[in-house]
Design a protein around this motif. Structure first.
Motif, short mmCIF file in Angstrom:
data_model
loop_
_atom_site.label_atom_id
_atom_site.label_comp_id
_atom_site.label_asym_id
_atom_site.label_seq_id
_atom_site.Cartn_x
_atom_site.Cartn_y
_atom_site.Cartn_z
N UNK A 228 0.84 -1.19 0.00
CA UNK A 228 0.00 0.00 0.00
C UNK A 228 0.88 1.24 0.00
N UNK A 229 0.25 2.41 -0.06
CA UNK A 229 1.02 3.65 -0.12
C UNK A 229 2.00 3.79 1.05
N UNK A 230 1.61 3.31 2.24
CA UNK A 230 2.48 3.43 3.41
C UNK A 230 3.75 2.59 3.28
N UNK A 231 3.74 1.64 2.35
CA UNK A 231 4.91 0.79 2.13
C UNK A 231 5.86 1.36 1.10
N UNK A 232 5.49 2.47 0.48
CA UNK A 232 6.21 2.94 -0.71
C UNK A 232 6.74 4.35 -0.52
N UNK A 233 8.07 4.50 -0.68
CA UNK A 233 8.71 5.82 -0.64
C UNK A 233 9.27 6.20 -2.00
N UNK A 234 10.07 5.33 -2.59
CA UNK A 234 10.69 5.62 -3.88
C UNK A 234 11.06 4.30 -4.56
N UNK A 235 11.38 4.32 -5.85
CA UNK A 235 11.63 3.06 -6.57
C UNK A 235 12.74 2.20 -5.97
N UNK A 236 13.83 2.81 -5.55
CA UNK A 236 14.93 2.01 -4.98
C UNK A 236 14.47 1.28 -3.72
N UNK A 237 13.69 1.97 -2.90
CA UNK A 237 13.19 1.36 -1.67
C UNK A 237 12.22 0.22 -1.98
N UNK A 238 11.36 0.41 -3.00
CA UNK A 238 10.41 -0.65 -3.36
C UNK A 238 11.16 -1.88 -3.88
#
Length: 483
Positions: free
Chosen positions: A42-52
């Motif tokens: 969900x949105x709370x799990x996502x900051x930026x592409x490298x983190x994902x």
């Protein structure tokens, strides 16, 4: 005494869990090693592409064939771009353009982005036929109100996503488009005979089954003629007799989030809801967004207890876990990601804009954005023209609370551009528009589902069919206000 390890693993194999924050906690990875089918981001799990990418790698360390799911519909429902808004228009805009090749391209681009980040299951597309203008939860997530058009674009969307090796999940079976209630909060009822569903709501599902869709999501809606007093998610008549036997679907049936009131209240909690969904023929149970280790353990215990007391047949749960495993195996095989044309989403959004009236000569207007709440499905994603305006003043207003005289004074001699979402069903919004149009040249930009309402006296009515970042830029460009 602890649970039987084999039964615990079997139950875990039917569950899509979730976790808080950008870094998977140890329990979330450990459960994968124990047999959990996967997690939804969900949105709370996502900051930026490298983190994902780091997140999906960490989850695969738990088990290589993990299902990593996300609600990435483009348009108003985005998780990857929740901080800025999606660079792609959503289904309503694509349906308005009515170019199935474009729809396939857009979904192939979304699929390629997900695949590059290690996400292999997209809980999209929404294939509901939005026949109710007052629908509070589908709206612009739908390709439109015409079953044949929705069917054609739904099949194209599935083909696009799955060409990138990302499994598509068509939702919400047997059709959420005629509801005027939100199943996140209650159990909506669609009180029509099955013949109406077959003509109005089911053609897109037939089309995606023919297109080879890997998964179908259930709707927490009540269709009394088929489901009795409960939701479709708990109905064998819907999931087995209709979806599998009549429409020939052989993939995985995924539930909408069991924490939603449309399921949890009907069953008496998430655990009992999981048991009823499995018994009805669901294969992969989406628990919801607010999940922790204790909730997963509770659901597993409920499933194991139901196996022990006869509410669930072991062969049924083995079938469900097997279909979830088949879905994961397909996703692991991957696809072939085509190159995404530069600016694809923005060009598509521009093609969707419809103008009724005259938008020429809007030099330095006052832009008024009318406050609108977001659904749980959408989340709090930025929207509007603001990020795309060059040297133009923008203010916010609350329909029913903002005095039109204040806006008139602020505008002075300038024309007014009023931007909203679902203005026709926002209390006080039509009255605010009409009051301003009585004294000023007013252009209305509708970024939600337009419906049949049109303002009295407005100079122009502009429809974007969505409120994504791409839709906002397209509207600003059409109005001549883009930087």
């Amino acid at each position: 005494m602890g649970l039987d390890p084999g039964l615990r693993r079997l139950a875990l194999g039917t569950l899509l869990a979730a976790y808080p924050g950008p870094v998977p906690p140890d329990w979330a990875v450990d459960l994968l090693a124990d047999g959990l089918a996967g997690h939804t981001l969900f949105g709370t799990n996502i900051h930026d592409p490298a983190q994902v990418a780091a997140t999906t790698a960490a989850l695969r360390a738990g088990r290589p064939d993990v299902l990593i799911a996300i609600d990435e519909e483009g348009g108003d429902v985005t998780r990857l771009a929740h901080a800025t808004g999606s660079p792609y228009p959503g289904n309503a805009a694509l349906g308005a353009v009515d170019d199935v090749t474009l729809t396939r391209q857009v979904y192939a681009a979304i699929g390629a982005e997900l695949a590059a980040l290690g996400i292999n299951l997209d809980l999209a597309p929404t294939v509901d036929v939005n026949t109710a203008d007052e629908n509070p939860v589908i709206g612009t997530r739908s390709f439109g109100a015409d079953p044949a058009r929705v069917a054609a674009h739904s099949a194209a969307a599935v083909a696009g996503l799955q060409s990138a090796g990302v499994a598509a999940c068509a939702k919400h079976f047997p059709g959420h488009g005629a509801t005027v209630a939100d199943s996140h909060y209650e159990l909506p009822t669609v009180d029509v005979p099955p013949a109406v569903l077959r003509e109005r709501d089911l053609p897109p599902f037939a089309a995606v089954v023919d297109a080879g869709v890997r998964a179908v999501m259930t709707a927490h809606i009540r269709v009394p003629a088929l489901t009795g007093d409960g939701p479709a998610t708990f109905s064998r008549a819907v999931l087995v007799d209709l979806l599998r036997r009549e429409y020939g679907f052989t993939g995985a049936v995924i539930t909408d989030a069991l924490e939603m009131k449309g399921a949890a209240l009907a069953a008496g909690g998430v655990g009992p809801a999981a048991v009823r969904a499995l018994a009805a023929g669901a294969d992969l149970l989406c628990i919801g967004a607010k999940v922790d280790a204790d909730l997963v353990a509770h659901v597993v215990e409920e499933i194991v207890a139901a196996l022990a007391d006869g509410r669930l047949d072991r062969a049924r749960v083995e079938e469900a876990a097997g279909r979830a495993a088949e879905l994961a195996a397909w996703a692991v095989a991957g696809g072939t990601a085509a190159r995404t044309p530069d600016g694809l989403g923005y060009a598509a959004a521009l093609r969707a804009v419809r103008v009724e009236g005259d938008v020429a000569g809007l030099t330095a207007p006052l832009v008024v954005q009318v406050h609108a709440t977001s659904t749980i499905a959408e989340g709090r994603v930025p929207w509007g023209l603001g990020p795309h305006l060059a040297g133009v003043e923008e203010v916010r207003a609350v329909a029913g609370e903002t005095d039109p005289d204040e806006l008139r004074r602020l505008a002075g001699e300038r024309p007014i551009v009023l931007v909203g979402r679902h203005l026709h069903r926002l209390p006080g919004a039509p009255e605010l528009v009409d009051a301003l149009a009585a004294t000023h040249p007013v252009t209305v930009v509708e970024m939600g589902w337009p419906g049949g309402w049109r303002p009295t006296g407005a100079r122009a009515f502009v429809t974007t069919y969505g409120a994504s970042h791409a839709n906002g830029r397209a509207a600003a460009q059409v109005l001549g206000l883009a930087g």
